[in-house]
Design an enzyme around this catalytic site. Structure first.
Site, PDB file in Angstrom:
ATOM      1  N   PHE A   1       0.816  -1.221   0.000  1.00  0.00           N
ATOM      2  CA  PHE A   1       0.000   0.000   0.000  1.00  0.00           C
ATOM      3  C   PHE A   1       0.847   1.268   0.000  1.00  0.00           C
ATOM      4  CE2 PHE A   1      -2.106  -3.321   2.568  1.00  0.00           C
ATOM      5  CZ  PHE A   1      -3.031  -3.721   1.633  1.00  0.00           C
TER       6      PHE A   1
ATOM      7  N   GLY B   1      -0.082  -7.537  -4.763  1.00  0.00           N
ATOM      8  CA  GLY B   1      -1.416  -8.057  -4.514  1.00  0.00           C
ATOM      9  C   GLY B   1      -2.452  -7.750  -5.573  1.00  0.00           C
TER      10      GLY B   1
ATOM     11  N   ASN C   1      -8.757  -7.184 -16.612  1.00  0.00           N
ATOM     12  CA  ASN C   1      -9.328  -8.356 -15.949  1.00  0.00           C
ATOM     13  C   ASN C   1     -10.424  -7.894 -14.995  1.00  0.00           C
ATOM     14  OD1 ASN C   1      -9.850 -10.420 -14.012  1.00  0.00           O
ATOM     15  ND2 ASN C   1      -7.963 -11.446 -14.638  1.00  0.00           N
ATOM     16  N   PRO C   2     -11.690  -8.027 -15.404  1.00  0.00           N
ATOM     17  CA  PRO C   2     -12.788  -7.496 -14.578  1.00  0.00           C
ATOM     18  C   PRO C   2     -12.809  -8.084 -13.171  1.00  0.00           C
ATOM     19  CG  PRO C   2     -13.584  -8.169 -16.739  1.00  0.00           C
ATOM     20  CD  PRO C   2     -12.157  -8.628 -16.652  1.00  0.00           C
ATOM     21  N   LYS C   3     -12.409  -9.337 -13.047  1.00  0.00           N
ATOM     22  CA  LYS C   3     -12.517  -9.984 -11.742  1.00  0.00           C
ATOM     23  C   LYS C   3     -11.514  -9.387 -10.752  1.00  0.00           C
ATOM     24  CE  LYS C   3     -13.321 -14.595  -9.957  1.00  0.00           C
ATOM     25  NZ  LYS C   3     -13.355 -16.011 -10.330  1.00  0.00           N
TER      26      LYS C   3
ATOM     27  N   LYS D   1      -6.272   2.945 -17.423  1.00  0.00           N
ATOM     28  CA  LYS D   1      -5.926   4.138 -16.628  1.00  0.00           C
ATOM     29  C   LYS D   1      -5.429   3.796 -15.220  1.00  0.00           C
ATOM     30  CE  LYS D   1      -9.722   6.773 -17.523  1.00  0.00           C
ATOM     31  NZ  LYS D   1     -10.527   8.015 -17.688  1.00  0.00           N
ATOM     32  N   GLY D   2      -5.556   2.570 -14.794  1.00  0.00           N
ATOM     33  CA  GLY D   2      -5.097   2.233 -13.440  1.00  0.00           C
ATOM     34  C   GLY D   2      -6.268   2.209 -12.473  1.00  0.00           C
ATOM     35  N   VAL D   3      -6.223   1.258 -11.533  1.00  0.00           N
ATOM     36  CA  VAL D   3      -7.419   1.039 -10.715  1.00  0.00           C
ATOM     37  C   VAL D   3      -7.165   1.137  -9.214  1.00  0.00           C
ATOM     38  CG1 VAL D   3      -7.087  -1.455 -11.021  1.00  0.00           C
ATOM     39  CG2 VAL D   3      -9.240  -0.638 -10.161  1.00  0.00           C
TER      40      VAL D   3
ATOM     41  N   GLU E   1      -5.767   2.884  -6.697  1.00  0.00           N
ATOM     42  CA  GLU E   1      -5.922   3.957  -5.722  1.00  0.00           C
ATOM     43  C   GLU E   1      -7.271   4.667  -5.831  1.00  0.00           C
ATOM     44  OE1 GLU E   1      -1.238   4.309  -6.043  1.00  0.00           O
ATOM     45  OE2 GLU E   1      -2.379   4.872  -4.322  1.00  0.00           O
TER      46      GLU E   1
HETATM   47 MO1  MOS Z   1       0.647   3.184  -3.770  1.00  0.00          MO
HETATM   48  S1  MOS Z   1       0.652   4.582  -2.195  1.00  0.00           S
HETATM   49  O1  MOS Z   1       1.427   4.095  -4.945  1.00  0.00           O
HETATM   50  O2  MOS Z   1       1.581   1.875  -3.239  1.00  0.00           O
END
Ligand code: MOS
Length: 632
Positions: free
Chosen positions: A133, A360, A510-512, A580-582, A584
């Site tokens: 994280f 993860g 990957n929707p899941k 676009k990234g998921v 955060e």
């Molecule tokens: Mo996230 S705070 O970029 O691991």
């Protein structure tokens, strides 16, 4: 550090060490009087002390409806299940580190610098990361200490931080105090926006966050001023933690919007729709894609927002007061240079190699999918090797940019393998006829070319890097989060009975697992709103609840009915894969949606017309975007 043959011996020996301190004045309180602007270095990193657009002097005074609130976010800790740990092994002047890290290449760079040895003398191996994280973005001192100890004792050394040490030896989300002042016309059109943030940092380093980006970007508003200040304290240095800065800044901004909606007597969703931004007004750039309005529509429909009673205190179920609220989520979409190699074998198997990490979110799985798609082979035939400095370089596994960066590198490497196959394949006539018979058939699959030429394999390495799209477009992920809470009328205990999030994250590989990221992020949001708070002892400058018994995080029983969906989106302006990234964006907006729902609860008439919580289960479905938003 005490080194011993067993952990028990080492801990016992460490307990025997007596430490004496010479007292000195210490800054252990969040003293606003000592706040100061970030240094020019932070400004260059786009964390400016001050920004302004429009005419701020006249603006606030001139707004017919105004609110002014203060919002405090506590210090939070990442507390992944897996603590930080390092094994250091020297062979002569060469060092191998088995480490928990989100960035093997940076680990190598920092440790090589610390020991004054060439970077190619250090290898960092980190194939699996059990949650991070953001806590494993930096190379913290214990990594160098493990390497130092191993050199001293001439044996491999393993160093594990204990749970308690995770509050002192790695970073944390800084305590942040914010002010939001909003002014609007009586129809709800935003006229002025002021957001000020003061955050803690350490006395020996400066850590500044993008806390105020949402204020400058989320809504259309002609007059905007932001101010950022830091309070140096005698604490360890904070660091990014899941949606760093933006989650905190969104929290304050969205609470402000909720208060403004109440001051206007307006529906909170209607206020957001009234102030949709048709471009990034801060950079004056068009969006590379923006489906925020669709997010509002989808989430509102799934939540049943049109049945919400406007009046606070109007809904009750047994002893519980029911409140419903919502908030907007945004998160910057970034990409960075990344390399990957792809080998396609005559057997039909493929190997993908890149230094990226997987803490993860499913990097292994989604990279395998990208390669399988691009090579025309089943995903089960793709093996992925990551998390090793011996592999082609990859950027930090953070900022939700792994797929936009590494995903595109893998895609590009597969394209390069295809191009090699094409060059070998010859016979343009058969290709054009294949194309004419159906676009899905396309060229001969590369594996057939390899076999046809009696080859063993084809291999290619490619690098993907940001291009001119960054100057032409503003790229952001968007979302809308709706929350329902049940507040016990006597005890005040808050249960989050329902969360619905709809997200525009570009193309979903990957929707899941993307959905799983969102569910996880929303659970973290429950923690942010209701549970997580490091209790700080100003006498000793330490976190008191440095354990998982007293630092509360949500558990299964706190996560009742959570629904996350993706609106149709495909951002090819931003990168070839359209992602676009998921990770955060999933946290952003959750805490303020819950706060908005709590604000809506105080008691009056009874109603049991709301659905009861149901346990969470997988639902796989196509998302329908309603024609228009239902606003009560
Ligand atoms: Mo996230 S705070 O970029 O691991």
């Amino acid at each position: 550090m005490v080194v011993a043959d067993t952990v028990e011996e080492a801990r016992h020996a460490a307990d025997l060490v007596e430490v004496t301190y010479e007292p000195a004045p210490a800054a252990t309180t969040f003293d606003l009087g000592r706040s100061r602007p970030p240094s020019s270095g932070a400004e260059e990193g786009e964390r400016p002390g001050e920004t302004a657009r429009g005419d701020m002097d006249g603006a606030l005074a001139g707004a017919p409806v105004a609110i002014d609130i203060t919002c405090v976010a506590p210090r939070e800790h990442h507390h992944a299940m897996e603590p930080h740990a390092t094994i250091a092994v020297w062979q002569g002047e060469r060092l191998t580190l088995y480490d928990k890290t989100q960035w093997v290449d940076n680990d190598r760079k920092e440790i090589a610098h610390v020991f004054g040895i060439p970077e190619d003398h250090v290898r960092v191996i980190s194939p699996y990361v059990g949650g991070a994280f953001g806590s494993a973005l930096r190379t913290w001192p214990h990594v160098a200490i493990a390497a130092l100890a191993a050199r001293r004792v001439r044996r491999p050394v393993r160093l594990e931080l204990r749970r308690r040490e995770l509050t002192t030896s790695v970073g944390f989300r800084p305590h942040t105090r914010q002010r939001v002042a909003l002014g609007a016309n009586t129809d709800g059109t935003l006229f002025s926006l002021v957001q000020e943030a003061v955050a803690q940092t350490s006395t020996y380093e400066e850590y500044a966050e993008s806390t105020l980006d949402p204020a400058r970007v989320t809504y259309a508003c002609p007059n905007v001023r932001t101010s950022y200040r830091l309070v140096p304290m005698h604490t360890n240095t904070p660091c990014p933690m899941r949606a760093p800065g933006i989650a905190t800044g969104t929290y304050a901004l969205e609470l402000g919007m909720d208060e403004l909606a109440a001051a206007l007597g307006m529906d909170p969703l209607a206020l957001r729709l009234q102030n949709l931004a048709d471009r990034d007004q801060e950079q004056n750039l068009p969006w590379s894609s923006n489906e925020l309005e669709a997010c509002y529509r989808v989430a509102a429909a799934r939540f049943g927002w049109e049945r919400r009673l406007r009046e606070p205190r109007s809904t009750r179920l047994g002893s519980a007061l029911i409140g419903q609220g919502m908030a907007t989520a945004i998160y910057a979409a970034d990409r960075a240079p990344a390399s990957a190699s792809v080998t396609l074998f005559a057997s039909g198997d493929a190997l993908v190699r890149t230094a990226a990490s997987d803490m993860g979110p499913g990097t292994y799985t989604s990279l395998a999918q990208v390669a399988a798609d691009a090579l025309g082979i089943p995903v089960a035939r793709v093996r992925v090797e990551i998390g090793d400095t011996a592999l082609p370089p990859a950027p930090v596994h953070g900022g939700s940019m792994t797929m936009a960066s590494v995903g595109n590198a893998v895609h590009a490497a597969c394209e390069a393998v295809r191009a090699k196959a094409l060059a070998l394949g010859g016979d343009p006539a058969s290709r054009s006829s294949a194309r004419a018979s159906g676009p899905a058939a396309g060229d001969r699959e590369p594996v057939e070319v390899i076999r046809g030429h009696g080859l063993d394999r084809l291999e290619a390495t490619a690098t993907s890097r940001p291009g001119e799209e960054a100057e032409k477009y503003a790229s952001w992920a968007f979302g809308a989060v709706f929350a329902e809470v049940r507040v016990d009328a006597e005890l005040g205990a808050v249960r989050v009975s329902r969360l619905v999030g709809a997200y525009d994250i570009g193309r979903v590989v990957n929707p899941k697992i993307a959905r799983s990221q969102c569910i996880g992020g929303m659970v973290v949001g429950i923690g942010m709103a209701l549970l997580e708070e490091a209790q700080w002892d100003p006498r000793f400058g330490r976190v008191m609840n440095a354990n998982l018994a007293e630092y509360l995080v949500p558990v299964n029983a706190d996560a009742l009915d959570i629904d996350a969906v993706f609106v149709p989106s495909d951002d090819r302006n931003f990168n070839p894969l359209g992602v676009k990234g998921v990770a955060e964006i999933a946290l952003c907006g959750v805490a303020p949606a819950i706060a908005s729902a709590v604000y809506h609860t105080p008691p009056a008439s009874a109603s049991d017309s709301f659905p009861s919580p149901r346990s969470y289960c997988w639902r796989s479905e196509r998302v329908q975007v309603p024609e228009r938003v239902q606003v009560p």
